[in-house]
Motif scaffolding. Structure first.
Motif, short mmCIF file in Angstrom:
data_model
loop_
_atom_site.label_atom_id
_atom_site.label_comp_id
_atom_site.label_asym_id
_atom_site.label_seq_id
_atom_site.Cartn_x
_atom_site.Cartn_y
_atom_site.Cartn_z
N VAL A 70 -8.23 1.69 1.25
CA VAL A 70 -7.46 2.60 0.40
C VAL A 70 -8.22 3.89 0.14
O VAL A 70 -7.63 4.98 0.19
CB VAL A 70 -7.10 1.91 -0.94
CG1 VAL A 70 -6.30 2.86 -1.83
CG2 VAL A 70 -6.33 0.62 -0.71
N PHE B 197 0.79 -1.23 0.00
CA PHE B 197 0.00 0.00 0.00
C PHE B 197 0.83 1.29 0.00
O PHE B 197 0.25 2.37 -0.14
CB PHE B 197 -0.93 0.03 1.22
CG PHE B 197 -2.01 -1.02 1.17
CD1 PHE B 197 -3.06 -0.93 0.28
CD2 PHE B 197 -1.97 -2.11 2.03
CE1 PHE B 197 -4.06 -1.89 0.23
CE2 PHE B 197 -2.97 -3.08 2.00
CZ PHE B 197 -4.01 -2.96 1.10
N THR C 126 -4.31 3.83 5.48
CA THR C 126 -3.53 2.59 5.47
C THR C 126 -3.28 2.10 6.89
O THR C 126 -3.38 0.90 7.18
CB THR C 126 -2.18 2.81 4.75
OG1 THR C 126 -2.41 3.21 3.41
CG2 THR C 126 -1.36 1.53 4.75
N HIS D 261 -6.30 0.38 8.32
CA HIS D 261 -6.45 -0.94 7.71
C HIS D 261 -5.47 -1.95 8.32
O HIS D 261 -5.84 -3.09 8.62
CB HIS D 261 -6.24 -0.83 6.20
CG HIS D 261 -6.40 -2.12 5.46
ND1 HIS D 261 -7.58 -2.84 5.46
CD2 HIS D 261 -5.52 -2.84 4.70
CE1 HIS D 261 -7.42 -3.94 4.73
NE2 HIS D 261 -6.18 -3.95 4.26
N HIS E 205 -3.93 9.46 3.18
CA HIS E 205 -3.70 8.10 2.70
C HIS E 205 -2.93 7.27 3.73
O HIS E 205 -3.22 6.09 3.93
CB HIS E 205 -2.95 8.13 1.37
CG HIS E 205 -3.84 8.34 0.19
ND1 HIS E 205 -4.78 7.40 -0.20
CD2 HIS E 205 -3.95 9.36 -0.69
CE1 HIS E 205 -5.42 7.83 -1.28
NE2 HIS E 205 -4.93 9.02 -1.59
N TRP F 135 0.30 6.21 -1.01
CA TRP F 135 0.52 7.42 -0.23
C TRP F 135 0.82 8.63 -1.12
O TRP F 135 0.70 9.77 -0.68
CB TRP F 135 1.67 7.21 0.75
CG TRP F 135 1.42 6.10 1.73
CD1 TRP F 135 0.23 5.48 1.99
CD2 TRP F 135 2.38 5.45 2.57
NE1 TRP F 135 0.39 4.49 2.93
CE2 TRP F 135 1.70 4.45 3.31
CE3 TRP F 135 3.75 5.62 2.77
CZ2 TRP F 135 2.35 3.64 4.23
CZ3 TRP F 135 4.40 4.80 3.68
CH2 TRP F 135 3.70 3.82 4.41
#
Length: 448
Positions: free
Chosen positions: A97, A8, A59, A62, A55, A12
């Motif tokens: 995301v 991921f 992340t 998550h 971002h 960013w």
């Protein structure tokens, strides 16, 4: 955590898409929010001033959920496999995301915390319900073995529903059709089909995007509504799957079966028995996938590894769609080329970027899929008016007018369309132009 960061980290550098862009707040040059102000506004989704920070925070939430899954399921190899599968499952990207979808990830985080710290369950489930309604049925997990937790939480559920959810539900229901907002016995057929679609999409996510063609116009067009009411092979597959689940719950209640059952329970509220939002939304799967990935982690290691590789490949393929709005809508159109709405949104983004010729071609691609689509026909007609093609504009605006009959949510725009039609007729009459049926669209401006 390492796998998640490796996969991921490139997101960013991305910007925002759809709802993110609406919430963007441009600060004066040289001014910057303090980190705690930025954190607060980003968590609440009030506004965004730094895409990188937003971002990274999405992340982080998550990845925290992945760690909580590992803790919840006992810190075993099975738990690790479940967390890993959840981390890279492409159907979770709208929660993991998409910046504006992080509310579903936050709701999942507090739901997992409530299950880990069971003694504080009623208090921890409250913020979960405040971030998203997807956790409404989580207390039902305890209905069999610990019913006291269910009844303790029930007043909180009712409180949150009537103070935070009910008004929104009432508004959305007022905007939807009678078929969508009311339950009937025939909707069991639709619910079973939707469940089967969600289950297949969670296990083998093949086409990942915001717009899905499956059951999209159920309740809006008579022919499509009757089609989804039919007992097709998908319905019978769903019945067989649910029968297999119930049989195993009764006679062979393994950890795999309980994970599958929890998934079924949580995803059931999104199976279109009563529809108040999108008929299909990947973000609705974020919390249910926790338990489905736990079930899949009990498969033979070679199958788990195969799923893991498949998820990573698919995730790397679809992740660039979140780069910016143009990439997002282009991906939607390429992923679901049979979805007229995807082409309409892509064309609108091209039009806003002053690429008028390209937008017209994209809109025409969409209107060949669904004739008399209000949005597409109105966009084409309005653009043709702008360049002075009054005859072509009249043709598409009349098409938009007829499309309002099929799309009840667009009825309020009929007066505007009628006004445009009258303007076109006046210009055609004044210029002495001849009106003839338009069989095929011919671009009237060059692509840019």
């Amino acid at each position: 955590m390492v796998v998640g960061i490796l996969v991921f980290h490139k997101s960013w550098k991305y910007k925002g898409v759809i709802d993110d862009v609406i919430q963007w707040k441009q600060l004066p040059q040289g001014q910057r929010e303090k980190w705690w102000e930025m954190f607060h506004s980003t968590i609440r989704g009030k506004h965004y001033t730094d895409w990188v920070f937003a971002h990274k925070l999405t992340t982080c939430i998550h990845l925290v959920n992945c760690v909580l899954i590992w803790v919840l399921f006992g810190r075993t190899q099975i738990a690790f496999a479940a967390a890993l599968l959840f981390c890279v499952n492409p159907s979770n990207t709208q929660g993991g995301v998409w910046i504006s979808g992080k509310g579903y990830a936050l709701s999942c985080m507090f739901a997992l915390l409530s299950l880990i710290f069971i003694q504080w369950f009623p208090l921890l489930i409250l913020p979960s319900l405040l971030f998203a309604s997807t956790a409404l049925l989580v207390p039902c997990i305890f209905l069999v073995k610990q019913p006291h937790l269910y009844f303790l939480t029930l007043p909180l559920i009712l409180y949150v529903y009537y103070t935070r959810v009910h008004a929104s539900v009432k508004t959305r229901m007022g905007q939807s059709t009678t078929t969508l907002r009311t339950f009937s016995v025939r909707k069991v057929i639709v619910g079973v089909k939707t469940y089967m679609y969600y289950l297949c999409h969670s296990v083998f996510p093949r086409r990942i995007a915001m717009f899905h063609t499956f059951i999209r116009f159920f309740g809006m067009r008579v022919s499509e509504t009757e089609y989804w009411y039919s007992m097709s092979p998908l319905f019978w597959c769903g019945c067989g799957t649910l029968y297999l689940l119930v049989t195993n719950v009764i006679h062979n209640p393994t950890a795999f079966v309980w994970g599958w059952l929890a998934y079924t329970l949580l995803v059931g509220m999104w199976c279109n028995f009563i529809t108040i939002q999108q008929t299909i939304g990947e973000r609705y799967l974020y919390l249910p996938n926790v338990f489905l990935m736990f079930a899949l982690a009990h498969l033979p290691p070679i199958l788990v590894f195969g799923l893991l590789v498949y998820y990573i490949v698919q995730l790397c393929r679809i992740l660039p769609q979140y780069k910016d709005a143009m990439s997002f809508f282009r991906h939607n159109a390429s992923e679901f080329p049979d979805c007229a709405d995807a082409w309409n949104s892509y064309g609108a983004e091209l039009w806003s970027a002053q690429r008028i010729g390209s937008a017209m071609d994209v809109w025409q691609q969409g209107i060949t899929l669904r004739e008399k689509d209000f949005k597409l026909a109105n966009n084409i007609g309005g653009t043709l008016m702008g360049v002075g093609n009054w005859v072509g504009a009249l043709h598409y605006l009349e098409m938009a007018r007829d499309g309002c009959v099929y799309e009840s949510r667009e009825v309020e725009y009929i007066p505007v369309v009628l006004q445009k039609i009258e303007q076109c007729r006046e210009e055609i009459k004044r210029r002495g132009l001849q009106v003839a049926p338009i069989v095929q669209y011919i671009p009237i401006v060059s692509n840019s």
